[in-house]
Design a protein around this motif. Structure first.
Motif, PDB file in Angstrom:
ATOM      1  N   THR A  22       0.848  -1.195   0.000  1.00  9.93           N
ATOM      2  CA  THR A  22       0.000   0.000   0.000  1.00  9.93           C
ATOM      3  C   THR A  22       0.882   1.243   0.000  1.00  9.93           C
ATOM      4  N   LEU A  23       0.664   2.133  -0.960  1.00 10.56           N
ATOM      5  CA  LEU A  23       1.430   3.384  -1.010  1.00 10.56           C
ATOM      6  C   LEU A  23       1.033   4.273   0.171  1.00 10.56           C
ATOM      7  N   LEU A  24       2.028   4.898   0.785  1.00 13.50           N
ATOM      8  CA  LEU A  24       1.757   5.729   1.968  1.00 13.50           C
ATOM      9  C   LEU A  24       1.621   7.210   1.635  1.00 13.50           C
ATOM     10  N   GLY A  25       2.076   7.605   0.453  1.00 15.57           N
ATOM     11  CA  GLY A  25       2.038   9.023   0.122  1.00 15.57           C
ATOM     12  C   GLY A  25       3.189   9.749   0.799  1.00 15.57           C
ATOM     13  N   THR A  26       3.439  10.974   0.354  1.00 10.12           N
ATOM     14  CA  THR A  26       4.576  11.743   0.868  1.00 10.12           C
ATOM     15  C   THR A  26       4.503  11.941   2.374  1.00 10.12           C
ATOM     16  N   GLY A  27       3.376  12.431   2.845  1.00 11.63           N
ATOM     17  CA  GLY A  27       3.224  12.684   4.284  1.00 11.63           C
ATOM     18  C   GLY A  27       3.311  11.413   5.105  1.00 11.63           C
ATOM     19  N   GLY A  28       2.748  10.340   4.594  1.00 14.42           N
ATOM     20  CA  GLY A  28       2.780   9.068   5.309  1.00 14.42           C
ATOM     21  C   GLY A  28       4.190   8.525   5.432  1.00 14.42           C
ATOM     22  N   LEU A  29       4.986   8.683   4.373  1.00 12.85           N
ATOM     23  CA  LEU A  29       6.374   8.229   4.430  1.00 12.85           C
ATOM     24  C   LEU A  29       7.187   9.029   5.435  1.00 12.85           C
ATOM     25  N   VAL A  30       7.014  10.341   5.408  1.00 15.77           N
ATOM     26  CA  VAL A  30       7.731  11.205   6.361  1.00 15.77           C
ATOM     27  C   VAL A  30       7.419  10.791   7.792  1.00 15.77           C
ATOM     28  N   ARG A  31       6.141  10.587   8.074  1.00 13.14           N
ATOM     29  CA  ARG A  31       5.740  10.205   9.437  1.00 13.14           C
ATOM     30  C   ARG A  31       6.280   8.826   9.811  1.00 13.14           C
ATOM     31  N   ALA A  32       6.231   7.896   8.867  1.00  9.97           N
ATOM     32  CA  ALA A  32       6.676   6.531   9.161  1.00  9.97           C
ATOM     33  C   ALA A  32       8.179   6.475   9.426  1.00  9.97           C
TER      34      ALA A  32
END
Length: 221
Positions: free
Chosen positions: A105-115
């Motif tokens: 599942t793609l997390l998107g830019t914001g999701g990657l930064v947070r992860a």
């Protein structure tokens, strides 16, 4: 020379799951770029089948070496957020590699930064972080009449005692920040009415972890 700074004593691993993607953060003490690069290569070999092995490190008293890599993730979504966590925690001589196993599942830019940020925070939480202090070993000589007052003074200030010798006189060796030496020397003289001899025998970095004083090679965990 820094009077004190935070660094890793014993690195560890922390793991989070975000939308079925695994993020494994490995934290390590590094004191040169060669050590950092060797650590990164070690993690790449260990997690050779991972989707990404992103990294960040800060090295030097003035953080002369600050590097990070997204390792194929969209620009600015992994390495820089990881580095920001290290800088935000005011850490020195620290490297972290975050390994990602893609969960579909793609997390998107914001999701990657947070992860990636959260993974580093978890890795640090599992590690032992210490404050290294530039200190002095102060040798104190006195007679038995002055011992009680000296013990009260250093106990009140929670100054670690490294050694004690009891013969015809008392010799204590304590360790404290360099910037506090003159003040403590003056207080010792006042407390004993001048019946004390003090001498700085060595200056070095030290840390206190779980009540134990760490010096020299002990600081590398």
């Amino acid at each position: 020379m820094l009077e004190c700074y935070k660094t890793v004593y014993r690195g560890s691993e922390g793991e989070i799951i975000e939308k079925k993607s695994r993020f494994i953060a490995t934290v390590r003490l590094v004191e040169s770029e060669e050590e950092a690069l060797a650590f990164i290569e070690e993690m790449r070999k260990k997690y050779w089948n991972a989707t990404h092995n992103c990294y960040a490190y800060v090295i030097g008293e003035r953080r002369e070496l600050v590097r990070c890599s997204d390792d194929g993730e969209p620009g600015g979504t992994a390495g820089r957020p990881m580095l920001d966590v290290l800088l935000g925690e005011n850490l020195y001589n620290t490297a972290v590699v975050v390994t990602r196993y893609f969960g579909g599942t793609l997390l998107g830019t914001g999701g990657l930064v947070r992860a990636y940020s959260r993974a580093v925070q978890e890795g640090l939480a599992q590690s032992d972080i210490i404050e290294k202090i530039y200190g002095a070993i102060l040798q104190i000589e006195t007679d038995y009449n002055g011992l009680g007052k000296i013990q009260y003074l250093i106990g009140e200030k929670k100054i670690p005692v490294l050694e004690s010798e009891y013969t015809d006189k008392v010799v204590l060796r304590i360790i404290l920040p360099v910037g506090e030496v003159e003040k403590i020397q003056a207080e010792l003289v006042e407390a004993t009415n001048g019946k004390v001899i003090t001498e700085v025998t060595e200056k070095l970095y030290y840390a206190v972890l779980n009540g134990n004083v760490l010096m020299g090679e002990e600081l590398r965990g």
